[in-house]
Write a protein that holds these residues in place. Structure first.
Motif, PDB file in Angstrom:
ATOM      1  N   LYS A 197      -0.070   8.853  -3.763  1.00  0.00           N
ATOM      2  CA  LYS A 197      -0.618   8.176  -4.940  1.00  0.00           C
ATOM      3  C   LYS A 197       0.265   6.976  -5.258  1.00  0.00           C
ATOM      4  CE  LYS A 197      -2.029   9.333  -9.630  1.00  0.00           C
ATOM      5  NZ  LYS A 197      -1.890  10.327 -10.697  1.00  0.00           N
ATOM      6  N   ASN A 198      -0.353   5.852  -5.525  1.00  0.00           N
ATOM      7  CA  ASN A 198       0.379   4.622  -5.839  1.00  0.00           C
ATOM      8  C   ASN A 198       1.438   4.294  -4.771  1.00  0.00           C
ATOM      9  OD1 ASN A 198      -1.088   4.512  -8.240  1.00  0.00           O
ATOM     10  ND2 ASN A 198       0.450   5.739  -9.325  1.00  0.00           N
ATOM     11  N   GLY A 199       1.099   4.585  -3.540  1.00  0.00           N
ATOM     12  CA  GLY A 199       1.991   4.219  -2.435  1.00  0.00           C
ATOM     13  C   GLY A 199       3.105   5.188  -2.173  1.00  0.00           C
ATOM     14  N   PHE A 200       3.125   6.272  -2.930  1.00  0.00           N
ATOM     15  CA  PHE A 200       4.264   7.182  -2.875  1.00  0.00           C
ATOM     16  C   PHE A 200       3.798   8.601  -2.620  1.00  0.00           C
ATOM     17  CE2 PHE A 200       7.968   9.419  -4.469  1.00  0.00           C
ATOM     18  CZ  PHE A 200       8.990   8.604  -4.019  1.00  0.00           C
ATOM     19  N   LEU A 201       4.522   9.305  -1.785  1.00  0.00           N
ATOM     20  CA  LEU A 201       4.178  10.705  -1.520  1.00  0.00           C
ATOM     21  C   LEU A 201       4.975  11.601  -2.459  1.00  0.00           C
ATOM     22  CD1 LEU A 201       2.333  12.196   0.570  1.00  0.00           C
ATOM     23  CD2 LEU A 201       4.411  12.714   1.837  1.00  0.00           C
ATOM     24  N   GLY A 228      -8.745   5.395  -0.016  1.00  0.00           N
ATOM     25  CA  GLY A 228      -8.037   4.119  -0.045  1.00  0.00           C
ATOM     26  C   GLY A 228      -6.593   4.219  -0.495  1.00  0.00           C
ATOM     27  N   SER A 229      -6.092   5.442  -0.721  1.00  0.00           N
ATOM     28  CA  SER A 229      -4.704   5.565  -1.200  1.00  0.00           C
ATOM     29  C   SER A 229      -3.683   5.310  -0.080  1.00  0.00           C
ATOM     30  CB  SER A 229      -4.483   6.952  -1.821  1.00  0.00           C
ATOM     31  OG  SER A 229      -4.769   7.963  -0.879  1.00  0.00           O
ATOM     32  N   GLY A 230      -4.154   5.276   1.172  1.00  0.00           N
ATOM     33  CA  GLY A 230      -3.240   4.939   2.264  1.00  0.00           C
ATOM     34  C   GLY A 230      -2.893   6.105   3.174  1.00  0.00           C
ATOM     35  N   LYS A 231      -3.692   7.154   3.143  1.00  0.00           N
ATOM     36  CA  LYS A 231      -3.365   8.362   3.932  1.00  0.00           C
ATOM     37  C   LYS A 231      -3.392   8.057   5.438  1.00  0.00           C
ATOM     38  CE  LYS A 231      -6.754  10.680   2.078  1.00  0.00           C
ATOM     39  NZ  LYS A 231      -7.297   9.555   1.284  1.00  0.00           N
ATOM     40  N   SER A 232      -4.469   7.382   5.882  1.00  0.00           N
ATOM     41  CA  SER A 232      -4.538   7.049   7.318  1.00  0.00           C
ATOM     42  C   SER A 232      -3.416   6.078   7.686  1.00  0.00           C
ATOM     43  CB  SER A 232      -5.892   6.409   7.656  1.00  0.00           C
ATOM     44  OG  SER A 232      -6.923   7.303   7.363  1.00  0.00           O
ATOM     45  N   LEU A 275       0.850  -1.198   0.000  1.00  0.00           N
ATOM     46  CA  LEU A 275       0.000   0.000   0.000  1.00  0.00           C
ATOM     47  C   LEU A 275       0.886   1.249   0.000  1.00  0.00           C
ATOM     48  CD1 LEU A 275      -2.849   1.199   0.330  1.00  0.00           C
ATOM     49  CD2 LEU A 275      -2.588   0.909   2.795  1.00  0.00           C
ATOM     50  N   ILE A 276       1.941   1.194   0.788  1.00  0.00           N
ATOM     51  CA  ILE A 276       2.978   2.237   0.780  1.00  0.00           C
ATOM     52  C   ILE A 276       4.205   1.588   0.155  1.00  0.00           C
ATOM     53  CG2 ILE A 276       4.389   3.773   2.219  1.00  0.00           C
ATOM     54  CD1 ILE A 276       1.387   4.442   2.394  1.00  0.00           C
TER      55      ILE A 276
END
Ligand SMILES: Nc1ncnc2c1ncn2[C@@H]1O[C@H](COP(=O)(O)OP(=O)(O)OP(=O)(O)O)[C@@H](O)[C@H]1O
Length: 224
Positions: free
Chosen positions: A208-212, A49-53, A28-29
């Motif tokens: 986005k796509n696991g990447f900041l 669902g991009s993984g922010k939390s 996810l990250i």
């Protein structure tokens, strides 16, 4: 009082951090690199669902990455989307009291309570029952709790999602004031879906796509 709230500049650094939840094949990250080296108002946007939390949980150590390293000296506090899930006590003073994690005198406790309520624009609210507070006031109380527990870095997970516009603006302004304090500025990492909130930030990035993405000024930021 300010000195007792924080003594050194907090930083967070992600180096090639990858994380997946148990049973998930994809990360996810994924090989995520970023750093926050100075106080300020940092905002992260990203699709559902991009993984922010998940990113916030990695920062505060609730979960650990499978790969990479997270270097941080920050004393992080969390402010959740719904303050009702976080506030436990019947009035502002008792809620603040359970967040003081130091052995200090009654006089110092009273001074701290006065100070943090003032910081979030709630002077005089000490005895107010929590059920009489507006949504925005409850959210500001959770921020005061983070401050009184000696946090120098606050993670806010869509803290205005349940608020009307008036409360939204008050909470945004509270964080803006705390992060731009000339003497002891706070560090805040704010997750949002609301594009109009980005103008309050010092820097914005997209997950986005696991990447900041790299940090950008709000005026230059483009949400893909
Ligand atoms: N404990 C968990 N176990 C398994 N999967 C999880 C867990 N927590 C979250 N996920 C999944 O990880 C993905 C990212 O969740 P996360 O809450 O980090 O995203 P988000 O960007 O904050 O989403 P939103 O904008 O909807 O709040 C989602 O698909 C979610 O279902």
């Amino acid at each position: 009082m300010r000195d007792s709230l924080e003594s050194e500049i907090p930083h967070i650094k992600f180096k090639d951090v990858s994380f997946s939840y148990p049973g998930e094949k994809e990360n996810l990250i994924f090989q995520c690199n970023f750093s926050i080296k100075k106080p300020g108002f940092w905002m992260v946007v990203g699709k559902n669902g991009s993984g922010k939390s998940t990113l916030l949980k990695l920062i505060n150590g609730i979960i650990k990455p499978q790969n990479g390293a997270i270097d941080s000296n920050a004393n992080v506090g969390m402010v959740f989307q719904n303050p009702d899930h976080q506030i436990l006590m019947p009035n502002c003073r008792s809620e603040l009291l359970i967040n003081i994690n130091q052995n200090i005198s009654q006089n110092e406790i009273n001074k701290k309570i006065e100070y943090v309520l003032d910081q979030v624009g709630m002077t005089g609210f000490e005895k107010r029952p929590v059920h009489t507070l507006s949504g925005g006031q409850k959210q500001r109380l959770t921020i005061a709790c983070a401050l009184i527990s000696n946090r120098n870095f606050i993670l806010l997970d869509e803290p205005t999602a349940l608020l009307d516009q008036t409360s939204q603006l008050k909470v945004l302004q509270t964080i803006k004031n705390l992060t731009s304090d000339h003497i002891k500025p706070l560090s805040a990492l704010w997750i949002t879906h609301r594009y109009e909130e980005l103008t309050y930030a010092d820097a914005v990035a997209e997950l986005k796509n696991g990447f900041l993405s790299s940090w950008q000024e709000p005026s230059k930021f483009q949400y893909n």
